[in-house]
Design an enzyme around this catalytic site. Structure first.
Site, PDB file in Angstrom:
ATOM      1  CG  HIS A   1       2.917  -3.229   6.580  1.00  0.00           C
ATOM      2  ND1 HIS A   1       3.871  -2.772   7.329  1.00  0.00           N
ATOM      3  CD2 HIS A   1       2.477  -2.087   5.990  1.00  0.00           C
ATOM      4  CE1 HIS A   1       4.096  -1.483   7.353  1.00  0.00           C
ATOM      5  NE2 HIS A   1       3.298  -1.144   6.690  1.00  0.00           N
TER       6      HIS A   1
ATOM      7  CG  HIS B   1       5.597   0.751   2.704  1.00  0.00           C
ATOM      8  ND1 HIS B   1       4.757   1.898   2.589  1.00  0.00           N
ATOM      9  CD2 HIS B   1       5.094   0.595   3.883  1.00  0.00           C
ATOM     10  CE1 HIS B   1       3.830   2.070   3.451  1.00  0.00           C
ATOM     11  NE2 HIS B   1       4.079   1.298   4.338  1.00  0.00           N
TER      12      HIS B   1
ATOM     13  CG  ASP C   1      -3.067 -13.193   0.894  1.00  0.00           C
ATOM     14  OD1 ASP C   1      -1.953 -12.325   1.042  1.00  0.00           O
ATOM     15  OD2 ASP C   1      -3.189 -14.217   0.975  1.00  0.00           O
ATOM     16  CG  HIS C   2       0.391 -12.628  -2.176  1.00  0.00           C
ATOM     17  ND1 HIS C   2       0.118 -13.563  -1.025  1.00  0.00           N
ATOM     18  CD2 HIS C   2       1.744 -13.189  -2.237  1.00  0.00           C
ATOM     19  CE1 HIS C   2       1.352 -14.103  -0.555  1.00  0.00           C
ATOM     20  NE2 HIS C   2       2.168 -13.814  -1.501  1.00  0.00           N
TER      21      HIS C   2
ATOM     22  CB  CYS D   1       3.053   5.994   4.967  1.00  0.00           C
ATOM     23  SG  CYS D   1       3.623   4.807   6.516  1.00  0.00           S
TER      24      CYS D   1
ATOM     25  CG  HIS E   1      -0.425   0.289   2.554  1.00  0.00           C
ATOM     26  ND1 HIS E   1      -1.108   0.545   3.877  1.00  0.00           N
ATOM     27  CD2 HIS E   1       0.889   0.114   2.936  1.00  0.00           C
ATOM     28  CE1 HIS E   1      -0.102   0.756   4.610  1.00  0.00           C
ATOM     29  NE2 HIS E   1       1.069   0.344   4.315  1.00  0.00           N
TER      30      HIS E   1
ATOM     31  CD  GLU F   1       1.219  -0.465   8.882  1.00  0.00           C
ATOM     32  OE1 GLU F   1       0.176   0.205   8.379  1.00  0.00           O
ATOM     33  OE2 GLU F   1       2.157   0.001   9.472  1.00  0.00           O
TER      34      GLU F   1
END
Lengths: 139, 139, 139, 139, 139, 139
Positions: free
Chosen positions: D43, D41, D80-81, D35, D16, D129
């Site tokens: 998590h 980047h 996800d991914h 951010c 994100h 996070e």
């Protein structure tokens, strides 16, 4: 060729402070920052020892855990719930860094293994000050 | 004979995607599965470095942690809070797998140790993508 | 000179009990304490394998994780959600200590690596019974 | 009076970036710091859901875990991914903070519970996070 | 009806000892065991605060983390890298148990929230002495 | 208005299997999957209890930990290092799910608190089967 080790992890709680009597106040501050203070601070230390030995054919164990736990308790007992700078003679003139505390534990454990005539080789001793910082002594 | 190492652990947050430009779409999918995508995904990476050195007789330290922390911050700064495929030149043509990211960090750390003339030997560098998957480079 | 390894961690859930049929009741109790019982108890075991290999120049991977995960699942499947003393022939006469369970997993993994003709070397296999006790077999 | 809940924890990996299109570059930087970037980047997010329900007298379960796992997988599958800013329509104009990602997951889970006519009440949803930062929505 | 909270976790390192001056030596020993000593011991404390507030429509955040981190640092600064019995006036006559340390942190955090006119409600403050023991104050 | 609780965490090791005697083989398999077997499997369970009470003005403690630890040890002793289906009468006809094991522990703890006339209120009891699955009973 392969080596089998058993590892045991144990927590203990200790206070310490970093101060080298040969250093000036400014030098102590430069070397030790917030760890240099009059009364100290503390940590939940975690010790991990790895011991190599033969697996007993009948018990399937490298060693009896009850004995190992007693040895480890004895190894760290001068540190656990103590302030090492004030309570432990070895740290009167030695800064109780993670490095030196690990060496102290190693000496005591090696001596105990010898006293007990344990057919075990110390392979590694780790001492964690936090999850982010630790020292390992590999034999 | 024994070796004493100090280990430091540091978290950073990175986005990446797996795509080999020499592969067809089907090949990329076969090799990389969900890691192959247009925009990527990310992880909280954890780097652990182990450094061997002499314990200074006066400070009791293998090295000053403030310095080590700065070096590690600098080592991972091109990755931290970045998308490595788009932001880091070394990964324009190289798939940013945990293996390659670990190699990248190792190169940067070795170079820094040399620049700083640090009397330390890198013993091991681990890079965790999750708690269940990591790569270790042992010197 | 340096070696690169990929490590994978996997949890499984197993029941066991410690009893050596050649021992008397008193001997079993002395050697095994609370682990000696009629019906057993259990653990969330965690296996960690470290495998060395070449990093593929195109994929950047030492090996495909989907395959490795399948091999690990197969390695522990006779133990996972089973009671090893009753369900696993190898433990009819062998005490299922962490040491022996680790050896069992190692044998199965080495055989699988050979069957798959995997260009990988097993470097280390760890088996954790709890966070505080584990066994490591280093090749 | 007492309430019994079952809790399930699941990890997923997402990229994100924080950017509010109504903000100037300087404002984005002031609000979002590292951010705020062009490519983002990522998590390893961890979601924890707590669901209250009746314990079935015969099975002893509040609910079947296979079903719950499928629902959770479906809830997080768009994240996800993926890179949420580029891949998820809901985050085209909404900053994908932990707060907003938690709300997104909550909406999807509540809708699924309703669709499945699950006799369960969502009590709490947490989204981590990192180990040091998370958001909780309590019903 | 639902409530959204943001939680932040922070570690600090403190020494303390348990001694009630109104107690005899025997009473102190009976109540405090190994925690009663002349020089003390220490812990890596972990504080977790949960704060409720509105999610800002533009930033998507309940609050700016840089500010929250500064407040938390200030809250624990009299304890961090200090020996609370000797360094902190509030613990001259008060036993620095986890309960009292948590109350101390809560007072300081509430005061700061008020000073900053933060539109946030403290919902819960947890203080961990170890992974196995903690105190929670719920508002 | 605020409430202060002390929480204690304890690990124990138990074997179990899921089988409802009123179910057919097929029904047991459908409901319980791999948890349905003849001999069972096991887990490292973790119990967390949260107890509310007044902080004693002199000791600074909600309660004496030595006592609490003894009570917890007694609460889980019929489960620890046992196979609940075979060793614990309460689970002869009751499936030992995490839900039912949590209820069992709660009943025993409430009874003990009453017997000891402890001026404490149980606020919450959590039972973790793994890091990813747990049950909480909130009073």
């Amino acid at each position: 060729m392969k080596q089998t080790t058993v590892a045991r992890r144990k927590l203990f709680s200790t206070a310490h402070l970093y101060r080298q009597s040969k250093f000036s106040h400014a030098e102590n501050l430069a070397h030790f920052g917030a760890c240099f203070s009059e009364h100290g601070h503390g940590h939940n230390y975690v010790i991990v020892v790895e011991l190599a030995g033969e697996i007993d054919q009948q018990t399937g164990l490298i060693m009896n855990l009850t004995d190992l736990d007693q040895w480890l308790t004895d190894v760290v007992s001068p540190l656990d719930h103590h302030h090492v700078n004030f309570d432990v003679p070895e740290f009167q003139d030695t800064v109780p860094t993670t490095e030196n505390l690990a060496l102290y534990c190693r000496t005591r454990l090696l001596r105990r293994l010898q006293t007990e005539k344990a057919p075990l080789q110390l392979v590694s001793l780790k001492l964690y000050e936090t999850d982010d910082l630790w020292v390992e002594i590999t034999e």
